[in-house]
Structures are given as C-alpha cells and as structure tokens.
Design a protein around this motif. Structure first.
Motif, short mmCIF file in Angstrom:
data_model
loop_
_atom_site.label_atom_id
_atom_site.label_comp_id
_atom_site.label_asym_id
_atom_site.label_seq_id
_atom_site.Cartn_x
_atom_site.Cartn_y
_atom_site.Cartn_z
N VAL A 1 33.45 38.55 54.83
CA VAL A 1 34.79 39.11 54.62
C VAL A 1 35.45 38.46 53.41
O VAL A 1 35.57 37.23 53.35
CB VAL A 1 35.67 38.93 55.87
N THR A 2 35.87 39.30 52.48
CA THR A 2 36.52 38.84 51.26
C THR A 2 37.89 39.50 51.16
O THR A 2 38.01 40.72 51.22
CB THR A 2 35.69 39.20 50.03
N LEU A 3 38.91 38.67 51.00
CA LEU A 3 40.28 39.18 50.88
C LEU A 3 40.67 39.24 49.41
O LEU A 3 40.39 38.31 48.65
CB LEU A 3 41.25 38.24 51.61
N LEU A 4 41.33 40.31 49.02
CA LEU A 4 41.95 40.35 47.71
C LEU A 4 43.31 39.69 47.88
O LEU A 4 44.17 40.20 48.60
CB LEU A 4 42.08 41.78 47.20
N ASP A 5 43.47 38.55 47.24
CA ASP A 5 44.63 37.70 47.49
C ASP A 5 45.06 37.03 46.20
O ASP A 5 44.21 36.59 45.41
CB ASP A 5 44.23 36.64 48.54
N GLU B 1 39.73 33.90 40.50
CA GLU B 1 39.70 34.93 39.46
C GLU B 1 38.35 34.88 38.75
O GLU B 1 37.84 33.80 38.44
CB GLU B 1 40.79 34.69 38.42
N TYR B 2 37.79 36.06 38.52
CA TYR B 2 36.54 36.17 37.79
C TYR B 2 36.69 37.16 36.65
O TYR B 2 37.42 38.14 36.77
CB TYR B 2 35.41 36.70 38.70
N ARG B 3 35.96 36.92 35.58
CA ARG B 3 35.77 37.96 34.57
C ARG B 3 34.82 38.97 35.20
O ARG B 3 34.15 38.68 36.19
CB ARG B 3 35.18 37.36 33.31
N SER B 4 34.71 40.15 34.63
CA SER B 4 33.88 41.20 35.23
C SER B 4 32.42 40.78 35.38
O SER B 4 31.80 41.05 36.41
CB SER B 4 33.98 42.48 34.40
N VAL B 5 31.87 40.11 34.38
CA VAL B 5 30.48 39.67 34.46
C VAL B 5 30.32 38.63 35.56
O VAL B 5 29.34 38.64 36.32
CB VAL B 5 29.99 39.12 33.10
N PHE C 1 32.19 38.38 38.25
CA PHE C 1 32.31 39.08 39.52
C PHE C 1 31.00 39.79 39.85
O PHE C 1 30.56 39.78 41.01
CB PHE C 1 33.47 40.08 39.50
N ALA C 2 30.35 40.38 38.86
CA ALA C 2 29.06 41.02 39.09
C ALA C 2 28.04 40.02 39.63
O ALA C 2 27.29 40.32 40.58
CB ALA C 2 28.55 41.66 37.80
N LEU C 3 28.01 38.82 39.06
CA LEU C 3 27.09 37.79 39.54
C LEU C 3 27.46 37.34 40.95
O LEU C 3 26.58 37.07 41.78
CB LEU C 3 27.09 36.61 38.57
N TRP C 4 28.76 37.25 41.23
CA TRP C 4 29.22 36.92 42.59
C TRP C 4 28.72 37.97 43.57
O TRP C 4 28.22 37.64 44.65
CB TRP C 4 30.75 36.83 42.59
N LEU C 5 28.86 39.23 43.21
CA LEU C 5 28.41 40.33 44.06
C LEU C 5 26.89 40.27 44.25
O LEU C 5 26.39 40.45 45.37
CB LEU C 5 28.82 41.66 43.43
N GLN C 6 26.15 40.01 43.18
CA GLN C 6 24.69 39.88 43.27
C GLN C 6 24.30 38.77 44.23
O GLN C 6 23.38 38.92 45.03
CB GLN C 6 24.10 39.60 41.89
N LEU D 1 42.45 39.58 41.41
CA LEU D 1 42.15 40.41 40.25
C LEU D 1 42.88 39.92 39.01
O LEU D 1 42.45 40.17 37.90
CB LEU D 1 42.52 41.86 40.52
N SER D 2 44.00 39.25 39.21
CA SER D 2 44.81 38.82 38.08
C SER D 2 45.92 37.93 38.61
O SER D 2 46.24 37.96 39.79
CB SER D 2 45.42 40.06 37.40
N ARG D 3 46.53 37.19 37.70
CA ARG D 3 47.72 36.45 38.09
C ARG D 3 48.94 37.37 38.13
O ARG D 3 49.97 37.02 38.67
CB ARG D 3 47.96 35.28 37.14
N MET D 4 48.78 38.55 37.57
CA MET D 4 49.85 39.55 37.65
C MET D 4 49.88 40.14 39.05
O MET D 4 48.89 40.12 39.77
CB MET D 4 49.62 40.68 36.64
N THR D 5 51.02 40.71 39.40
CA THR D 5 51.16 41.37 40.69
C THR D 5 50.99 42.87 40.51
O THR D 5 51.59 43.46 39.61
CB THR D 5 52.55 41.09 41.30
N PHE D 6 50.15 43.47 41.36
CA PHE D 6 49.96 44.92 41.38
C PHE D 6 50.40 45.43 42.74
O PHE D 6 50.31 44.71 43.74
CB PHE D 6 48.48 45.28 41.18
#
Length: 157
Positions: free
Chosen positions: A70-74, A79-83, A85-90, A124-129
């Motif tokens: 279980v991974t929470l978006l929090d 924070e990961y760059r896209s590459v 994050f891809a390695l994390w997913l792998q 995903l970012s330090r910004m708030t969405f």
C-alpha cells in the motif's frame, strides 16, 4: 502484478475523468490496472476533519488485503523524478508483490489507521494539487513509468 488506484469520491470534471480513463487504458497494456472510486463520506458538514478522515480511512481499509503493498500519495512522501519513480515501480514488480495499491485520499488526507497500514508514501510535488486533478497527473505518471521501463519514446530526457 495488479496495480490498483483507490480514490475517494467521483470527480466533478468530465475532462479529468476522461484523462484518468485514457491513462488507465494505456497502463492496462503493461499490467492489470484498475481505478476504484470510493463514495464520498456523507454529511461532512456535521463532521470534524478527523471524523471525515476516519470514515474515509475505514472505507480505504476495507479495500485492502494482507498481501497488498500500500502506497499513499501524501505531501510528506518521498519525491521522485519520473525515471526514479519508474525504477521504484520496477522494484515493486520484481519483489513479487501481487497487488500494488496506490491511494489518493480525500481533501484532508488520511486517518492514522491508514498511515499505519501503509508501506510507502509518495509525493508528486511540494506544490498542492486538488485531490481530483492529482488523479489524472498520477495516472499519467504511472503510464510514463511503464514507457520508461520499456524504453519507449514517450519520455524525453
């Protein structure tokens, strides 16, 4: 591996819903991917923030099984760059996890019980969405991660 994205409440925006659906179809090319939308908590005006988080947390926890990663978006997650994050997913896929569950909480975040159950937190970012638009952004990042892992030309670096 099955990848599931759990979100609280339907999006009010047809455009956001269409984007999530588009990327969900694309991700399904690489692995089984599902988006589960849990209903909004009712009568939130009569609830405290903590009570709302608790009610949402109970709904989230009912969706989980013992073997899930279980991974929470929090906002306090890694924070990961896209590459990256891809390695994390792998790494998750290589670990033998049968079901990777990513959770986007409601507008006030997660209950303590959900935090206690989580195996990881991502930001995903330090910004708030808004918790609505982040669905489309994150679905796109999942798709991007798979294209990176498969050396496809979608991601440019």
């Amino acid at each position: 591996m099955t990848l599931e994205l759990i979100v609280i409440g339907k999006t009010d925006s047809k455009e956001v819903a269409a984007l999530v659906e588009l990327y969900a179809r694309r991700v399904n090319f690489y692995c089984k991917f599902a988006v589960t939308t849990l209903p909004n908590v009712r009568n939130t005006k009569s609830l405290t923030v903590k009570q709302q988080r608790t009610a949402e947390g109970e709904a989230i926890l009912r969706q989980l099984t013992d073997g899930d990663f279980v991974t929470l978006l929090d906002e306090h997650g890694t924070e990961y760059r896209s590459v990256e994050f891809a390695l994390w997913l792998q790494k998750r896929m290589n670990s033998g996890v049968k079901r990777l569950v990513m959770v986007i909480g409601g507008p006030y975040g997660f209950s303590e019980e959900v935090y206690a159950r989580a195996d990881a937190k991502l930001s995903l970012s330090r910004m708030t969405f808004s918790h609505q638009i982040v669905r489309a952004i994150f679905a796109e990042q999942i798709y991007r991660a798979f294209t990176i892992l498969n050396n496809e030309p979608y991601h440019h670096e």
